[in-house]
Scaffold this active site. Sequence first.
Site, PDB file in Angstrom:
ATOM      1  N   ASN A   1     -37.975 -28.210  91.631  1.00  0.00           N
ATOM      2  CA  ASN A   1     -38.237 -29.566  92.114  1.00  0.00           C
ATOM      3  C   ASN A   1     -37.104 -30.445  91.600  1.00  0.00           C
ATOM      4  O   ASN A   1     -37.076 -30.812  90.420  1.00  0.00           O
ATOM      5  CB  ASN A   1     -39.593 -30.053  91.585  1.00  0.00           C
ATOM      6  CG  ASN A   1     -39.871 -31.494  91.992  1.00  0.00           C
ATOM      7  OD1 ASN A   1     -39.112 -32.095  92.748  1.00  0.00           O
ATOM      8  ND2 ASN A   1     -40.972 -32.043  91.485  1.00  0.00           N
TER       9      ASN A   1
ATOM     10  N   LYS B   1     -36.511 -33.448  92.309  1.00  0.00           N
ATOM     11  CA  LYS B   1     -36.908 -34.855  92.183  1.00  0.00           C
ATOM     12  C   LYS B   1     -35.834 -35.752  92.799  1.00  0.00           C
ATOM     13  O   LYS B   1     -35.250 -35.400  93.819  1.00  0.00           O
ATOM     14  CB  LYS B   1     -37.220 -35.187  90.720  1.00  0.00           C
ATOM     15  CG  LYS B   1     -38.253 -34.206  90.127  1.00  0.00           C
ATOM     16  CD  LYS B   1     -38.821 -34.630  88.816  1.00  0.00           C
ATOM     17  CE  LYS B   1     -39.847 -33.608  88.342  1.00  0.00           C
ATOM     18  NZ  LYS B   1     -40.481 -33.970  87.093  1.00  0.00           N
TER      19      LYS B   1
ATOM     20  N   HIS C   1     -47.850 -34.362  93.610  1.00  0.00           N
ATOM     21  CA  HIS C   1     -47.174 -34.366  92.311  1.00  0.00           C
ATOM     22  C   HIS C   1     -47.646 -35.571  91.489  1.00  0.00           C
ATOM     23  O   HIS C   1     -47.871 -36.650  92.024  1.00  0.00           O
ATOM     24  CB  HIS C   1     -45.649 -34.420  92.512  1.00  0.00           C
ATOM     25  CG  HIS C   1     -44.912 -34.095  91.253  1.00  0.00           C
ATOM     26  ND1 HIS C   1     -44.761 -35.004  90.240  1.00  0.00           N
ATOM     27  CD2 HIS C   1     -44.315 -32.944  90.836  1.00  0.00           C
ATOM     28  CE1 HIS C   1     -44.093 -34.428  89.243  1.00  0.00           C
ATOM     29  NE2 HIS C   1     -43.806 -33.181  89.578  1.00  0.00           N
TER      30      HIS C   1
ATOM     31  N   GLU D   1     -46.112 -37.531  89.636  1.00  0.00           N
ATOM     32  CA  GLU D   1     -45.254 -38.719  89.723  1.00  0.00           C
ATOM     33  C   GLU D   1     -45.594 -39.533  90.968  1.00  0.00           C
ATOM     34  O   GLU D   1     -45.451 -40.753  90.969  1.00  0.00           O
ATOM     35  CB  GLU D   1     -43.777 -38.292  89.701  1.00  0.00           C
ATOM     36  CG  GLU D   1     -43.377 -37.851  88.298  1.00  0.00           C
ATOM     37  CD  GLU D   1     -42.204 -36.897  88.231  1.00  0.00           C
ATOM     38  OE1 GLU D   1     -41.559 -36.644  89.262  1.00  0.00           O
ATOM     39  OE2 GLU D   1     -41.946 -36.385  87.122  1.00  0.00           O
TER      40      GLU D   1
ATOM     41  N   GLU E   1     -49.645 -28.704  86.282  1.00  0.00           N
ATOM     42  CA  GLU E   1     -48.610 -29.470  85.588  1.00  0.00           C
ATOM     43  C   GLU E   1     -49.271 -30.540  84.725  1.00  0.00           C
ATOM     44  O   GLU E   1     -49.576 -31.648  85.214  1.00  0.00           O
ATOM     45  CB  GLU E   1     -47.670 -30.152  86.592  1.00  0.00           C
ATOM     46  CG  GLU E   1     -46.894 -29.194  87.467  1.00  0.00           C
ATOM     47  CD  GLU E   1     -45.580 -29.799  87.965  1.00  0.00           C
ATOM     48  OE1 GLU E   1     -44.556 -29.154  87.790  1.00  0.00           O
ATOM     49  OE2 GLU E   1     -45.604 -30.924  88.504  1.00  0.00           O
TER      50      GLU E   1
ATOM     51  N   GLY F   1     -41.193 -33.545  81.835  1.00  0.00           N
ATOM     52  CA  GLY F   1     -40.003 -34.302  81.443  1.00  0.00           C
ATOM     53  C   GLY F   1     -39.994 -34.729  79.992  1.00  0.00           C
ATOM     54  O   GLY F   1     -39.189 -35.571  79.603  1.00  0.00           O
TER      55      GLY F   1
ATOM     56  N   SER G   1     -41.680 -29.098  81.540  1.00  0.00           N
ATOM     57  CA  SER G   1     -40.676 -28.746  80.532  1.00  0.00           C
ATOM     58  C   SER G   1     -40.417 -27.241  80.454  1.00  0.00           C
ATOM     59  O   SER G   1     -40.188 -26.696  79.369  1.00  0.00           O
ATOM     60  CB  SER G   1     -41.069 -29.308  79.155  1.00  0.00           C
ATOM     61  OG  SER G   1     -41.120 -30.726  79.201  1.00  0.00           O
TER      62      SER G   1
HETATM   63  P1  13P Z   1     -39.841 -30.940  84.091  1.00  0.00           P
HETATM   64  O1  13P Z   1     -39.559 -29.456  84.219  1.00  0.00           O
HETATM   65  O2  13P Z   1     -38.595 -31.784  84.122  1.00  0.00           O
HETATM   66  O3  13P Z   1     -40.733 -31.230  82.930  1.00  0.00           O
HETATM   67  O4  13P Z   1     -40.648 -31.360  85.411  1.00  0.00           O
HETATM   68  C1  13P Z   1     -41.741 -30.594  85.802  1.00  0.00           C
HETATM   69  C2  13P Z   1     -42.175 -31.041  87.131  1.00  0.00           C
HETATM   70  O5  13P Z   1     -42.662 -32.142  87.299  1.00  0.00           O
HETATM   71  C3  13P Z   1     -41.955 -30.133  88.258  1.00  0.00           C
HETATM   72  O6  13P Z   1     -42.599 -30.579  89.397  1.00  0.00           O
END
Ligand code: 13P
Length: 278
Positions: free
Chosen positions: A13, A15, A99, A101, A173, A179, A220
């Site tokens: 991903n 982002k 997601h 976010e 997740e 993150g 992470s």
């Molecule tokens: P990180 O691997 O940066 O923690 O993000 C995970 C994520 O949100 C994947 O969709």
Amino acid sequence: MIGRMRDVIVAANWKMHTTPADAGDLARTIGARTRVPGVVRVICPPFVCLAAVRDALAEDDPGVGVGAQNVHHELQGAYTGEVSAPMLAGLATWVIVGHSERRRDAGETDEIIARKLTRAFDAGLRPILCVGEQLAEREAGDQEDVVDRQLRGALAGHPSDVVRSTGLVIAYEPVWAIGTGRNASGRDAAAMTDAIRASLEGVGHSQADADATPVLYGGSVTSANIGEFLAEPSIDGALVGGASLKPDEMAGIVARAGVTAAARGMVERSAAERGAGE
Ligand code: 13P
């Protein structure tokens, strides 16, 4: 496990990173560094980079799936700046839905996410449905209830045969692990994957369907910790954020996924399926 073993999947991903000018090269590099038998690879770039990534992979690595990071819950209309499922035809075959976010920043509710799944199913996009608890919810011991509620909401009204035929993937997740550099433990993530499969049965899926649904861990993930997750038989891969932009990291993560794929017999199976298709 009886029946077909679950795919081992590593999904990237990206982002809100990369541009149409550089996404193709990054996809090509990652594709070349992750050619590991038996592992299903997916790259989810920003919408505006989908065509560049598709074209780059079509030349060098047609086996890598391309996914969108979101899809609108309506088919068309006055929704400025949004992208519908039919618009993704020819650009993506996978889509991330729900997601955290987007739940946080775009106010996506479980009801909206259920409608997005409808669009994905109707368009033949393979969804990666994200679920996961906030830190306060984990500290209160509510993580299984939270994820159960998210799954019930998202899958409400979706018949299990439709869900099965589109190959729904679930990504667990935990929000506090995204993150932050603070990943869940393999054991805790595995407990949640078991809870997720129990929830699937709770919403009317057969045990066989729940067992056949791939569940990924995200939060992470790096080449250094992927082994902890894939050591758990219930976890089928990873949804990778920050590390998915780094070819070295992706090479390490997919290499480790290849070990699990080989142990599950996926390598022989994909070779046999290729043979049968020739
Ligand atoms: P990180 O691997 O940066 O923690 O993000 C995970 C994520 O949100 C994947 O969709």
